[in-house]
Design a protein around this motif. Sequence first.
Motif, PDB file in Angstrom:
ATOM      1  N   GLU A   1     123.305 -35.739  55.240  1.00 56.92           N
ATOM      2  CA  GLU A   1     122.464 -34.809  54.491  1.00 56.92           C
ATOM      3  C   GLU A   1     122.864 -34.784  53.020  1.00 56.92           C
ATOM      4  O   GLU A   1     122.006 -34.750  52.127  1.00 56.92           O
ATOM      5  CB  GLU A   1     122.575 -33.409  55.090  1.00 56.92           C
ATOM      6  CG  GLU A   1     121.678 -32.361  54.453  1.00 56.92           C
ATOM      7  CD  GLU A   1     120.190 -32.642  54.647  1.00 56.92           C
ATOM      8  OE1 GLU A   1     119.392 -32.138  53.830  1.00 56.92           O
ATOM      9  OE2 GLU A   1     119.827 -33.366  55.600  1.00 56.92           O
ATOM     10  N   ALA A   2     124.165 -34.811  52.746  1.00 59.59           N
ATOM     11  CA  ALA A   2     124.626 -34.847  51.358  1.00 59.59           C
ATOM     12  C   ALA A   2     124.147 -36.115  50.661  1.00 59.59           C
ATOM     13  O   ALA A   2     123.653 -36.060  49.527  1.00 59.59           O
ATOM     14  CB  ALA A   2     126.151 -34.767  51.312  1.00 59.59           C
ATOM     15  N   LEU A   3     124.271 -37.254  51.331  1.00 61.81           N
ATOM     16  CA  LEU A   3     123.868 -38.516  50.719  1.00 61.81           C
ATOM     17  C   LEU A   3     122.355 -38.594  50.537  1.00 61.81           C
ATOM     18  O   LEU A   3     121.869 -39.202  49.573  1.00 61.81           O
ATOM     19  CB  LEU A   3     124.377 -39.689  51.564  1.00 61.81           C
ATOM     20  CG  LEU A   3     125.910 -39.818  51.636  1.00 61.81           C
ATOM     21  CD1 LEU A   3     126.299 -40.981  52.537  1.00 61.81           C
ATOM     22  CD2 LEU A   3     126.520 -39.983  50.246  1.00 61.81           C
ATOM     23  N   CYS A  15     130.484 -41.939  48.532  1.00 57.67           N
ATOM     24  CA  CYS A  15     130.879 -41.968  49.945  1.00 57.67           C
ATOM     25  C   CYS A  15     131.041 -40.548  50.474  1.00 57.67           C
ATOM     26  O   CYS A  15     131.693 -39.710  49.836  1.00 57.67           O
ATOM     27  CB  CYS A  15     132.207 -42.713  50.103  1.00 57.67           C
ATOM     28  SG  CYS A  15     132.231 -44.369  49.382  1.00 57.67           S
ATOM     29  N   ASP A  16     130.485 -40.297  51.652  1.00 60.01           N
ATOM     30  CA  ASP A  16     130.628 -38.975  52.239  1.00 60.01           C
ATOM     31  C   ASP A  16     130.433 -39.070  53.749  1.00 60.01           C
ATOM     32  O   ASP A  16     129.807 -40.016  54.255  1.00 60.01           O
ATOM     33  CB  ASP A  16     129.620 -37.986  51.642  1.00 60.01           C
ATOM     34  CG  ASP A  16     130.095 -36.546  51.746  1.00 60.01           C
ATOM     35  OD1 ASP A  16     130.724 -36.071  50.785  1.00 60.01           O
ATOM     36  OD2 ASP A  16     129.873 -35.913  52.791  1.00 60.01           O
ATOM     37  N   MET A  34     133.294 -53.342  37.670  1.00 62.52           N
ATOM     38  CA  MET A  34     134.357 -52.372  37.931  1.00 62.52           C
ATOM     39  C   MET A  34     134.006 -51.567  39.169  1.00 62.52           C
ATOM     40  O   MET A  34     132.916 -51.006  39.276  1.00 62.52           O
ATOM     41  CB  MET A  34     134.525 -51.441  36.734  1.00 62.52           C
ATOM     42  CG  MET A  34     135.742 -50.544  36.832  1.00 62.52           C
ATOM     43  SD  MET A  34     135.930 -49.489  35.383  1.00 62.52           S
ATOM     44  CE  MET A  34     137.625 -48.966  35.594  1.00 62.52           C
ATOM     45  N   ARG A  35     134.938 -51.496  40.130  1.00 61.26           N
ATOM     46  CA  ARG A  35     134.647 -50.837  41.408  1.00 61.26           C
ATOM     47  C   ARG A  35     135.177 -49.408  41.383  1.00 61.26           C
ATOM     48  O   ARG A  35     136.389 -49.174  41.381  1.00 61.26           O
ATOM     49  CB  ARG A  35     135.265 -51.618  42.566  1.00 61.26           C
ATOM     50  CG  ARG A  35     134.632 -51.250  43.901  1.00 61.26           C
ATOM     51  CD  ARG A  35     135.059 -52.178  44.989  1.00 61.26           C
ATOM     52  NE  ARG A  35     134.093 -52.190  46.071  1.00 61.26           N
ATOM     53  CZ  ARG A  35     134.321 -52.729  47.259  1.00 61.26           C
ATOM     54  NH1 ARG A  35     135.479 -53.323  47.514  1.00 61.26           N
ATOM     55  NH2 ARG A  35     133.407 -52.708  48.194  1.00 61.26           N
ATOM     56  N   ILE A  36     134.259 -48.457  41.383  1.00 71.50           N
ATOM     57  CA  ILE A  36     134.589 -47.031  41.330  1.00 71.50           C
ATOM     58  C   ILE A  36     134.063 -46.380  42.602  1.00 71.50           C
ATOM     59  O   ILE A  36     132.876 -46.481  42.923  1.00 71.50           O
ATOM     60  CB  ILE A  36     133.951 -46.362  40.103  1.00 71.50           C
ATOM     61  CG1 ILE A  36     134.360 -47.088  38.813  1.00 71.50           C
ATOM     62  CG2 ILE A  36     134.348 -44.893  40.039  1.00 71.50           C
ATOM     63  CD1 ILE A  36     133.612 -46.616  37.591  1.00 71.50           C
ATOM     64  N   ILE A  37     134.942 -45.693  43.314  1.00 68.02           N
ATOM     65  CA  ILE A  37     134.583 -45.027  44.562  1.00 68.02           C
ATOM     66  C   ILE A  37     134.624 -43.520  44.351  1.00 68.02           C
ATOM     67  O   ILE A  37     135.618 -42.976  43.858  1.00 68.02           O
ATOM     68  CB  ILE A  37     135.565 -45.418  45.697  1.00 68.02           C
ATOM     69  CG1 ILE A  37     135.621 -46.930  45.882  1.00 68.02           C
ATOM     70  CG2 ILE A  37     135.165 -44.715  46.998  1.00 68.02           C
ATOM     71  CD1 ILE A  37     134.305 -47.586  46.213  1.00 68.02           C
ATOM     72  N   ASP A  38     133.542 -42.854  44.713  1.00 68.90           N
ATOM     73  CA  ASP A  38     133.477 -41.386  44.702  1.00 68.90           C
ATOM     74  C   ASP A  38     133.613 -40.939  46.154  1.00 68.90           C
ATOM     75  O   ASP A  38     132.643 -40.900  46.908  1.00 68.90           O
ATOM     76  CB  ASP A  38     132.147 -40.941  44.091  1.00 68.90           C
ATOM     77  CG  ASP A  38     132.065 -39.436  43.862  1.00 68.90           C
ATOM     78  OD1 ASP A  38     133.053 -38.735  44.158  1.00 68.90           O
ATOM     79  OD2 ASP A  38     131.003 -38.969  43.391  1.00 68.90           O
ATOM     80  N   LEU A  39     134.846 -40.622  46.546  1.00 69.67           N
ATOM     81  CA  LEU A  39     135.177 -40.370  47.955  1.00 69.67           C
ATOM     82  C   LEU A  39     135.007 -38.885  48.271  1.00 69.67           C
ATOM     83  O   LEU A  39     135.673 -38.035  47.691  1.00 69.67           O
ATOM     84  CB  LEU A  39     136.623 -40.806  48.229  1.00 69.67           C
ATOM     85  CG  LEU A  39     137.110 -40.675  49.663  1.00 69.67           C
ATOM     86  CD1 LEU A  39     136.346 -41.608  50.606  1.00 69.67           C
ATOM     87  CD2 LEU A  39     138.619 -40.957  49.754  1.00 69.67           C
ATOM     88  N   GLY A  40     134.138 -38.593  49.242  1.00 62.21           N
ATOM     89  CA  GLY A  40     133.804 -37.198  49.522  1.00 62.21           C
ATOM     90  C   GLY A  40     132.925 -36.673  48.410  1.00 62.21           C
ATOM     91  O   GLY A  40     133.154 -35.602  47.838  1.00 62.21           O
ATOM     92  N   CYS A  41     131.865 -37.427  48.110  1.00 61.99           N
ATOM     93  CA  CYS A  41     131.050 -37.196  46.916  1.00 61.99           C
ATOM     94  C   CYS A  41     130.154 -35.970  47.007  1.00 61.99           C
ATOM     95  O   CYS A  41     129.664 -35.484  45.982  1.00 61.99           O
ATOM     96  CB  CYS A  41     130.189 -38.429  46.646  1.00 61.99           C
ATOM     97  SG  CYS A  41     129.016 -38.807  47.989  1.00 61.99           S
ATOM     98  N   GLY A  42     129.878 -35.456  48.221  1.00 61.17           N
ATOM     99  CA  GLY A  42     128.920 -34.376  48.350  1.00 61.17           C
ATOM    100  C   GLY A  42     127.558 -34.809  47.846  1.00 61.17           C
ATOM    101  O   GLY A  42     127.114 -35.934  48.106  1.00 61.17           O
TER     102      GLY A  42
END
Length: 273
Positions: free
Chosen positions: A69-71, A64-65, A38-46
Amino acid sequence: MKSLKEYWNHSFQRPNMKPTYDNWLDKYSKEFNDEANMRIIDLGCGIGNNSLYLSERGFNPIACDISEEALRKLKGSIPDCKTHCFDMSEGIPFDKGSIDILIADLSLHYFDEDTTNKIINNIHSALNTKGLLLCRLNSTKEIVNKGEVQQSQDKYLYKNEGINRRFFDQSEIERFFSKDKWEYMYIEEYELLRYQNKKVMWEIALKPVTSSNIIFTHRAIRPSVHEKHLAVELVQRTHPHRLTASRLAADAALSRWDIVNMGTLDEMNQEGE
């Protein structure tokens, strides 16, 4: 004005930042199945609040961000989490129809109107036909919590701390996420504490409306002219070999059909319309 990359790289340099989450995703647990792929994207994840929530429950989100530095901080807390660094305003690097669930938690409200529309359209395209967008957005009631702000010509867009911030009321949500493209599964405005600060936001859950999940069902009210024209246009453009536009229009006019977001045109054909 600062770039978003510059702003967030600086913001995430604060020491002792670790992901924490509220349980807003709990209500969507049935939408998260047990499929490993299952493909789940956390866009602008911080720093990974929602990615941590998902990882602890056995899912494998792609975090994804725009901020390296956040990643970097996210990987320190969730080392096995996949990450992808990119600027969503320049495009979303996922194939059409390839995403099952996309989470955009307080990440879509930093852009002018054209860019916001572009991002939302890209999300719509990237979700598969049964996909789901789970999103939280700044409420207009949040403006008073932001301190010094400068309004732009767009009454919903303000400058604050050197970047743009957009605020939404329900009419603005429905303008950007129009009901001819999105099916509303959930919408609510509420207040919570985030990073020890009071925050007022909207939460919405949406499924993309596409030509493959529009059919007609009986009811006692005739469809509007707009609904019939929309259905005819969709079939003409995407399924000319399945059902002629003239027959669809006739069925819509003579029978009491209404457009709803369920099923597929294939199912309608199998059932004899």
